[in-house]
Write an enzyme that holds these catalytic residues in place. Structure first.
Site, PDB file in Angstrom:
ATOM      1  N   GLY A  15      32.542  24.658  -8.061  1.00 24.51           N
ATOM      2  CA  GLY A  15      31.419  25.269  -7.339  1.00 24.51           C
ATOM      3  C   GLY A  15      30.635  26.220  -8.239  1.00 24.51           C
ATOM      4  O   GLY A  15      30.919  26.353  -9.427  1.00 24.51           O
ATOM      5  N   GLN A  16      29.651  26.870  -7.668  1.00 24.01           N
ATOM      6  CA  GLN A  16      28.774  27.750  -8.445  1.00 24.01           C
ATOM      7  C   GLN A  16      29.553  28.878  -9.115  1.00 24.01           C
ATOM      8  O   GLN A  16      29.411  29.137 -10.298  1.00 24.01           O
ATOM      9  CB  GLN A  16      27.745  28.412  -7.516  1.00 24.01           C
ATOM     10  CG  GLN A  16      26.859  27.485  -6.760  1.00 24.01           C
ATOM     11  CD  GLN A  16      25.756  28.279  -6.095  1.00 24.01           C
ATOM     12  OE1 GLN A  16      24.841  28.733  -6.769  1.00 24.01           O
ATOM     13  NE2 GLN A  16      25.831  28.469  -4.790  1.00 24.01           N
ATOM     14  N   LEU A  46      42.254  22.560   0.022  1.00 21.89           N
ATOM     15  CA  LEU A  46      42.619  23.707   0.863  1.00 21.89           C
ATOM     16  C   LEU A  46      42.941  23.297   2.302  1.00 21.89           C
ATOM     17  O   LEU A  46      43.559  24.061   3.032  1.00 21.89           O
ATOM     18  CB  LEU A  46      41.507  24.754   0.860  1.00 21.89           C
ATOM     19  CG  LEU A  46      41.315  25.531  -0.445  1.00 21.89           C
ATOM     20  CD1 LEU A  46      40.250  26.612  -0.267  1.00 21.89           C
ATOM     21  CD2 LEU A  46      42.609  26.167  -0.921  1.00 21.89           C
ATOM     22  N   ALA A  69      35.582  27.087  -0.993  1.00 25.75           N
ATOM     23  CA  ALA A  69      35.319  27.379   0.419  1.00 25.75           C
ATOM     24  C   ALA A  69      34.543  26.214   1.015  1.00 25.75           C
ATOM     25  O   ALA A  69      33.925  25.427   0.284  1.00 25.75           O
ATOM     26  CB  ALA A  69      34.505  28.665   0.561  1.00 25.75           C
ATOM     27  N   THR A 110      31.503  36.531   2.612  1.00 21.29           N
ATOM     28  CA  THR A 110      30.062  36.357   2.770  1.00 21.29           C
ATOM     29  C   THR A 110      29.398  37.430   3.630  1.00 21.29           C
ATOM     30  O   THR A 110      30.046  38.005   4.520  1.00 21.29           O
ATOM     31  CB  THR A 110      29.807  34.964   3.405  1.00 21.29           C
ATOM     32  OG1 THR A 110      28.424  34.856   3.741  1.00 21.29           O
ATOM     33  CG2 THR A 110      30.615  34.767   4.683  1.00 21.29           C
ATOM     34  N   TYR A 134      30.499  29.051  10.140  1.00 18.48           N
ATOM     35  CA  TYR A 134      30.811  29.402   8.747  1.00 18.48           C
ATOM     36  C   TYR A 134      31.211  30.883   8.651  1.00 18.48           C
ATOM     37  O   TYR A 134      32.275  31.212   8.125  1.00 18.48           O
ATOM     38  CB  TYR A 134      29.596  29.098   7.858  1.00 18.48           C
ATOM     39  CG  TYR A 134      29.703  29.668   6.458  1.00 18.48           C
ATOM     40  CD1 TYR A 134      30.576  29.132   5.517  1.00 18.48           C
ATOM     41  CD2 TYR A 134      28.921  30.763   6.074  1.00 18.48           C
ATOM     42  CE1 TYR A 134      30.675  29.669   4.236  1.00 18.48           C
ATOM     43  CE2 TYR A 134      29.004  31.299   4.793  1.00 18.48           C
ATOM     44  CZ  TYR A 134      29.884  30.748   3.881  1.00 18.48           C
ATOM     45  OH  TYR A 134      29.982  31.277   2.619  1.00 18.48           O
ATOM     46  N   LYS A 138      34.931  32.380   7.783  1.00 22.28           N
ATOM     47  CA  LYS A 138      35.107  33.213   6.578  1.00 22.28           C
ATOM     48  C   LYS A 138      35.711  34.569   6.974  1.00 22.28           C
ATOM     49  O   LYS A 138      36.556  35.108   6.258  1.00 22.28           O
ATOM     50  CB  LYS A 138      33.775  33.412   5.850  1.00 22.28           C
ATOM     51  CG  LYS A 138      33.216  32.175   5.177  1.00 22.28           C
ATOM     52  CD  LYS A 138      34.054  31.674   4.001  1.00 22.28           C
ATOM     53  CE  LYS A 138      34.047  32.622   2.818  1.00 22.28           C
ATOM     54  NZ  LYS A 138      34.838  32.072   1.692  1.00 22.28           N
TER      55      LYS A 138
HETATM   56  N1  LIG Z   1      26.734  29.969  -1.796  1.00 16.97           N
HETATM   57  C1  LIG Z   1      26.390  31.119  -1.230  1.00 16.97           C
HETATM   58  O1  LIG Z   1      25.189  31.408  -1.047  1.00 16.97           O
HETATM   59  C2  LIG Z   1      27.444  32.109  -0.826  1.00 16.97           C
HETATM   60  C3  LIG Z   1      27.043  33.251  -0.134  1.00 16.97           C
HETATM   61  C4  LIG Z   1      28.006  34.179   0.237  1.00 16.97           C
HETATM   62  C5  LIG Z   1      29.337  33.967  -0.074  1.00 16.97           C
HETATM   63  N2  LIG Z   1      29.713  32.839  -0.724  1.00 16.97           N
HETATM   64  C6  LIG Z   1      31.132  32.640  -0.999  1.00 16.97           C
HETATM   65  O2  LIG Z   1      31.337  32.642  -2.391  1.00 16.97           O
HETATM   66  C7  LIG Z   1      32.407  31.755  -2.730  1.00 16.97           C
HETATM   67  C8  LIG Z   1      31.955  30.769  -3.788  1.00 16.97           C
HETATM   68  O3  LIG Z   1      30.866  30.035  -3.247  1.00 16.97           O
HETATM   69  P1  LIG Z   1      30.002  29.005  -4.103  1.00 16.97           P
HETATM   70  O4  LIG Z   1      28.581  29.240  -3.801  1.00 16.97           O
HETATM   71  O5  LIG Z   1      30.488  28.989  -5.521  1.00 16.97           O
HETATM   72  O6  LIG Z   1      30.439  27.660  -3.367  1.00 16.97           O
HETATM   73  P2  LIG Z   1      30.072  26.155  -3.725  1.00 16.97           P
HETATM   74  O7  LIG Z   1      29.187  26.089  -4.904  1.00 16.97           O
HETATM   75  O8  LIG Z   1      29.646  25.500  -2.455  1.00 16.97           O
HETATM   76  O9  LIG Z   1      31.489  25.597  -4.136  1.00 16.97           O
HETATM   77  C9  LIG Z   1      32.526  25.517  -3.213  1.00 16.97           C
HETATM   78  C10 LIG Z   1      33.711  24.890  -3.892  1.00 16.97           C
HETATM   79  O10 LIG Z   1      34.734  24.769  -2.927  1.00 16.97           O
HETATM   80  C11 LIG Z   1      35.327  23.500  -3.114  1.00 16.97           C
HETATM   81  N3  LIG Z   1      35.916  23.046  -1.874  1.00 16.97           N
HETATM   82  C12 LIG Z   1      35.313  22.793  -0.693  1.00 16.97           C
HETATM   83  N4  LIG Z   1      36.211  22.356   0.193  1.00 16.97           N
HETATM   84  C13 LIG Z   1      37.407  22.333  -0.441  1.00 16.97           C
HETATM   85  C14 LIG Z   1      38.705  21.963  -0.065  1.00 16.97           C
HETATM   86  N5  LIG Z   1      39.007  21.490   1.153  1.00 16.97           N
HETATM   87  N6  LIG Z   1      39.686  22.085  -0.978  1.00 16.97           N
HETATM   88  C15 LIG Z   1      39.432  22.524  -2.229  1.00 16.97           C
HETATM   89  N7  LIG Z   1      38.230  22.866  -2.655  1.00 16.97           N
HETATM   90  C16 LIG Z   1      37.217  22.771  -1.757  1.00 16.97           C
HETATM   91  C17 LIG Z   1      34.198  22.589  -3.537  1.00 16.97           C
HETATM   92  O11 LIG Z   1      34.762  21.474  -4.185  1.00 16.97           O
HETATM   93  P3  LIG Z   1      33.942  20.119  -4.442  1.00 16.97           P
HETATM   94  O12 LIG Z   1      33.067  20.434  -5.630  1.00 16.97           O
HETATM   95  O13 LIG Z   1      35.002  19.144  -4.737  1.00 16.97           O
HETATM   96  O14 LIG Z   1      33.172  19.846  -3.197  1.00 16.97           O
HETATM   97  C18 LIG Z   1      33.430  23.504  -4.462  1.00 16.97           C
HETATM   98  O15 LIG Z   1      33.949  23.446  -5.752  1.00 16.97           O
HETATM   99  C19 LIG Z   1      32.850  31.126  -1.407  1.00 16.97           C
HETATM  100  O16 LIG Z   1      33.932  31.846  -0.887  1.00 16.97           O
HETATM  101  C20 LIG Z   1      31.647  31.305  -0.507  1.00 16.97           C
HETATM  102  O17 LIG Z   1      32.017  31.355   0.864  1.00 16.97           O
HETATM  103  C21 LIG Z   1      28.784  31.905  -1.128  1.00 16.97           C
END
Ligand SMILES: NC(=O)c1ccc[n+]([C@@H]2O[C@H](COP(=O)([O-])OP(=O)(O)OC[C@H]3O[C@@H](n4cnc5c(N)ncnc54)[C@H](OP(=O)(O)O)[C@@H]3O)[C@@H](O)[C@H]2O)c1
Length: 297
Positions: A15-16, A46, A69, A110, A134, A138
């Site tokens: 992920g990001q 997960l 996530a 989040t 969501y 969380k």
């Molecule tokens: N994105 C936002 O704007 C945002 C805002 C606030 C908080 N956050 C929090 O920040 C954290 C990182 O977010 P991010 O933006 O980096 O997320 P992201 O880019 O959407 O990446 C999420 C990662 O979780 C993996 N994933 C999803 N379901 C899974 C499962 N069942 N088992 C194992 N891995 C799984 C995905 O794997 P795949 O690549 O295989 O799908 C992906 O690598 C998270 O906790 C998120 O809730 C994000």
């Protein structure tokens, strides 16, 4: 006698934030990153607790960083069970396994745990009231992790963008080359935060705590971790446009003209004072980070 190098279990480097963490955590120990498919060195899903048990047994980590996530905010409304398994239940299991093995935990949450009705930046102990699945799952994940006895830090972040993965910056860049005009929501306010900044702050904190779980335990709890400043999605889009070679026209619209399955908080700026007071860290203003990110991508 040489000390054993710490082992870091990074749950999802796809992920990001996870992608950036691979690099920032590397100087702190041996990073073992997981993925969901068979190509990954270590497979963790997960939604499948057994895969977590196996990963902990194999890695025997000093620190577990959960960057995975269920982040599909709208899809979560129609897949609540999966969102719950990944976001609400798994963090509690991670906490229990970490406690058993004496490992520290870093987890992310989040701004969507808040309802957005405030007009001053949210503190960590302000009342939560998520508007959608969501945010609710969380929040449950935060609680489950804290209910375990784990030496855990939870970083609540927001509006994440970066070079890797799907995000608003990349969507805008694509649409700027495809469209002459875009209508963008102007009545949701937050703090766009570069994934790299989150990963760098995470590594700095782990380094300050000398990768020792007991030191994490002394600081256990929730911290807000976002870029400084605030804007709307429209303001964010304008800033991206300014740094792009496009003459796409942007029109501000209210959320009511862009209905989505999940309701988003109208105002979800987080107060980062606790992070500053505890670790001496403050992320730069979102404008500066965006410019730096776009200069590099
Ligand atoms: N994105 C936002 O704007 C945002 C805002 C606030 C908080 N956050 C929090 O920040 C954290 C990182 O977010 P991010 O933006 O980096 O997320 P992201 O880019 O959407 O990446 C999420 C990662 O979780 C993996 N994933 C999803 N379901 C899974 C499962 N069942 N088992 C194992 N891995 C799984 C995905 O794997 P795949 O690549 O295989 O799908 C992906 O690598 C998270 O906790 C998120 O809730 C994000």
């Amino acid at each position: 006698m040489s000390q054993k190098r710490p082992r870091i279990l990074l749950i999802s480097s796809r992920g990001q934030v996870g992608w950036e963490l691979q690099r920032t955590l590397a100087p702190l120990g041996e990073v073992v990153a997981t993925g969901r498919n068979r190509e990954a060195r270590l497979v963790v899903d997960l939604a499948n607790p057994d895969s977590l048990v196996q990963a902990f047994d194999e890695v025997r980590p000093t620190l577990v960083v959960n960057a995975a996530a269920y982040t599909a905010v709208d899809r979560a409304e129609s897949e609540p069970n999966l969102a719950e398994a990944v976001n609400a239940v798994a963090p509690g299991i991670i906490g229990e396994l970490a406690t058993r093995q004496g490992a520290a935990v870093i987890h992310y949450s989040t701004d969507y745990v808040f309802d957005g009705a405030s007009d001053c930046p949210y503190r960590e102990d302000d009342k939560t009231a998520p508007a959608g699945i969501y945010g609710r799952t969380k929040l449950q994940g935060e609680q489950a992790l804290l209910e375990s006895a784990a030496d855990a830090l939870i970083f609540r972040t927001a509006w994440v963008y970066g070079e890797h993965g799907q995000n608003f910056l990349k969507t805008m860049q694509r649409l700027f080359s495809e469209r002459d005009e875009l209508r963008i929501v102007d009545d949701q306010i937050g703090s766009p935060t570069w994934s790299r900044m989150i990963a760098e702050a995470t590594a700095q904190i782990a380094s300050q705590l000398k990768m020792e779980p007991a030191r994490f335990g002394e600081r256990r709890g929730i911290y807000h971790l976002t870029a400084a400043g605030q804007t709307s999605w429209f303001g964010f889009a304008q800033a991206i446009l300014k740094n792009s070679e496009s003459d796409c026209r942007l029109l501000p619209i209210p959320s009511s003209e862009y209905p989505t399955p999940a309701v988003r908080p109208a105002w979800s700026v987080l107060d980062n004072r606790k992070l500053k007071e505890t670790f001496g860290l403050a992320l730069p203003d979102w404008h500066c980070s965006l410019q730096q990110c776009m200069a590099e991508v």
